[in-house]
Motif scaffolding. Sequence first.
Motif, short mmCIF file in Angstrom:
data_model
loop_
_atom_site.label_atom_id
_atom_site.label_comp_id
_atom_site.label_asym_id
_atom_site.label_seq_id
_atom_site.Cartn_x
_atom_site.Cartn_y
_atom_site.Cartn_z
N TYR A 37 2.91 22.63 44.98
CA TYR A 37 2.56 23.68 44.03
C TYR A 37 3.46 24.90 44.22
CZ TYR A 37 -0.18 27.36 41.76
OH TYR A 37 -0.56 28.41 40.98
N SER A 38 3.65 25.30 45.49
CA SER A 38 4.51 26.45 45.77
C SER A 38 5.92 26.22 45.26
CB SER A 38 4.52 26.74 47.27
OG SER A 38 3.23 27.00 47.75
N ALA A 39 6.44 25.01 45.46
CA ALA A 39 7.79 24.69 44.98
C ALA A 39 7.86 24.75 43.46
CB ALA A 39 8.20 23.31 45.48
N ALA A 40 6.82 24.28 42.81
CA ALA A 40 6.80 24.29 41.34
C ALA A 40 6.74 25.72 40.81
CB ALA A 40 5.62 23.49 40.83
N VAL A 41 5.98 26.60 41.50
CA VAL A 41 5.90 28.00 41.09
C VAL A 41 7.27 28.67 41.20
CG1 VAL A 41 4.95 30.25 41.69
CG2 VAL A 41 3.45 28.25 41.60
N ARG A 91 1.03 32.15 37.71
CA ARG A 91 -0.31 32.26 38.28
C ARG A 91 -1.33 32.59 37.20
NH1 ARG A 91 -0.76 32.56 43.82
NH2 ARG A 91 -2.72 33.68 43.65
N ILE A 92 -0.96 33.47 36.24
CA ILE A 92 -1.87 33.80 35.14
C ILE A 92 -2.14 32.57 34.28
CG2 ILE A 92 -2.13 35.14 33.02
CD1 ILE A 92 -0.58 37.40 34.42
N LEU A 93 -1.04 31.84 33.95
CA LEU A 93 -1.20 30.62 33.16
C LEU A 93 -2.07 29.59 33.91
CD1 LEU A 93 2.41 30.18 31.72
CD2 LEU A 93 0.36 30.95 30.49
N SER A 94 -1.86 29.52 35.21
CA SER A 94 -2.64 28.58 36.02
C SER A 94 -4.12 28.94 35.99
CB SER A 94 -2.13 28.57 37.46
OG SER A 94 -0.78 28.16 37.50
N GLY A 95 -4.39 30.25 36.06
CA GLY A 95 -5.77 30.70 36.02
C GLY A 95 -6.44 30.35 34.70
N ILE A 127 -0.99 19.67 39.10
CA ILE A 127 -1.61 19.84 40.41
C ILE A 127 -2.98 20.51 40.28
CG2 ILE A 127 -1.41 21.05 42.62
CD1 ILE A 127 1.63 20.63 42.42
N ILE A 128 -3.07 21.52 39.41
CA ILE A 128 -4.35 22.21 39.23
C ILE A 128 -5.39 21.26 38.64
CG2 ILE A 128 -5.51 23.99 37.87
CD1 ILE A 128 -3.03 25.73 38.28
N ARG A 129 -4.96 20.41 37.68
CA ARG A 129 -5.90 19.44 37.11
C ARG A 129 -6.39 18.47 38.17
NH1 ARG A 129 -2.43 19.57 32.51
NH2 ARG A 129 -1.29 17.75 33.29
N GLN A 130 -5.50 18.06 39.07
CA GLN A 130 -5.88 17.14 40.13
C GLN A 130 -6.93 17.76 41.05
OE1 GLN A 130 -2.14 16.19 41.97
NE2 GLN A 130 -1.66 14.54 40.52
N THR A 172 6.19 24.63 35.05
CA THR A 172 4.79 24.81 34.62
C THR A 172 4.06 23.48 34.46
OG1 THR A 172 5.52 24.88 32.30
CG2 THR A 172 5.27 26.99 33.46
N ALA A 173 4.76 22.41 34.10
CA ALA A 173 4.12 21.10 33.94
C ALA A 173 3.57 20.60 35.27
CB ALA A 173 5.11 20.09 33.35
#
Length: 395
Positions: free
Chosen positions: A189-193, A6-10, A204-207, A198-199
């Motif tokens: 996204y939840s499954a990836a977390v 979550r921190i990396l995503s932020g 997903i965040i970029r999308q 991380t890829a």
Amino acid sequence: MKQVIRILSGLLILLSGQQLYAQQMTNAEKLSVPQSSAFKLVDISPTLIESPATPKAFGLGVLQSFSGDGWPQNYTAQFTPYWWALPKGRDVFNFIGVKRYKNGASPEVWKTNPFSALKFTNISIAFIKKDMVPDTVTTSQKVFSAGFRTTVIRAYGRGYAERLHALVDTLTQKQQADILDLVSSDPAYSAAVLSGDTATTARIIRQYTARKNEALSALMNRVKSQLVEKPVFQWDVSGAYATYGIADTTWKTGRAGIWSTVVFNAPLNVHRTGAITTNYLSIAGYARYMYDAYAIEKGMIAHSNSVDVGGRLSLEFDPVSFGMEAIYRNYAVGDNLKSQRVVGFVNYRVAKDLYINGAFGNDFGLDKSRILALFGVVVGFGNEKLDMSKLPSAP
């Protein structure tokens, strides 16, 4: 592990979504470089009747008669103090003059201030070479002129303020939306977390960031389109003073005048679904009172007052506008200086801050058939920005 992701995503949001926050400020596009009032006093302008426009911070203009020889000899510079003196508070509502009013439990009401354009008062100076003395000698005088132009009243169509508020409110909400909350509801996204992928979380965040940027850009364009919408009615007042260089040794008062213009704009494509209202039919009325130190009475140079009355009809199909204006002039000293100016004109916006204009027809003068043929180029300078995120507080 989930917390780390979550921190990396932020952090990724801050990097890939930085455009979201940059869009809170935007350039005020399609500002004009109005034809100089300093030019208009000495009738060295393609049109004497001005179109409704919000002026840029600074502008330069060059104008030449087709009958002139060599290099152009008419120059003007103009500036709008508002863009220099008031760097704060330039949000879209202040720019247009939209305010909201709330009375107890009643629903809030959004209205435009009809006097809000007074702040865009424009100052101009001009250096001109023209034969301004109505005698038999054709020698041109050096002329220095200074003038101003201000909009006293500006009125928009019904519902303008409410539409602007709704657009900016939606834009603000989208700017403040948390992308991480949006993507958290995505099962992928939840499954990836949970799996530590991380890829996939980054993709997903970029999308989601790209979708939000696209939505913001569309809203931003709609706001900009409304900001350049012309008022239904506008009343302008202008004035100028000119001094003549006589025989290259003496400078004397030549002319001083004040004039007023009222313009009605009828949008031509307002009923088209999704249309950006940039096409207009404009009808304008004009009146000028002028003191002229170099009129002629019984064959002698004399000072006199004069009155101009006229009108203009024009069509605007962005980026080009064209039309015709006719002005009748009457001097107090007698009938020999009564004349009229009837011209056709065209204005073309070549680029964002570059305009060309021209006119051809009959000009004022002792000879009622005097030909007028002018060509001009005006360039605007300035980095005028508006805040797109602020909603005005209720007074």
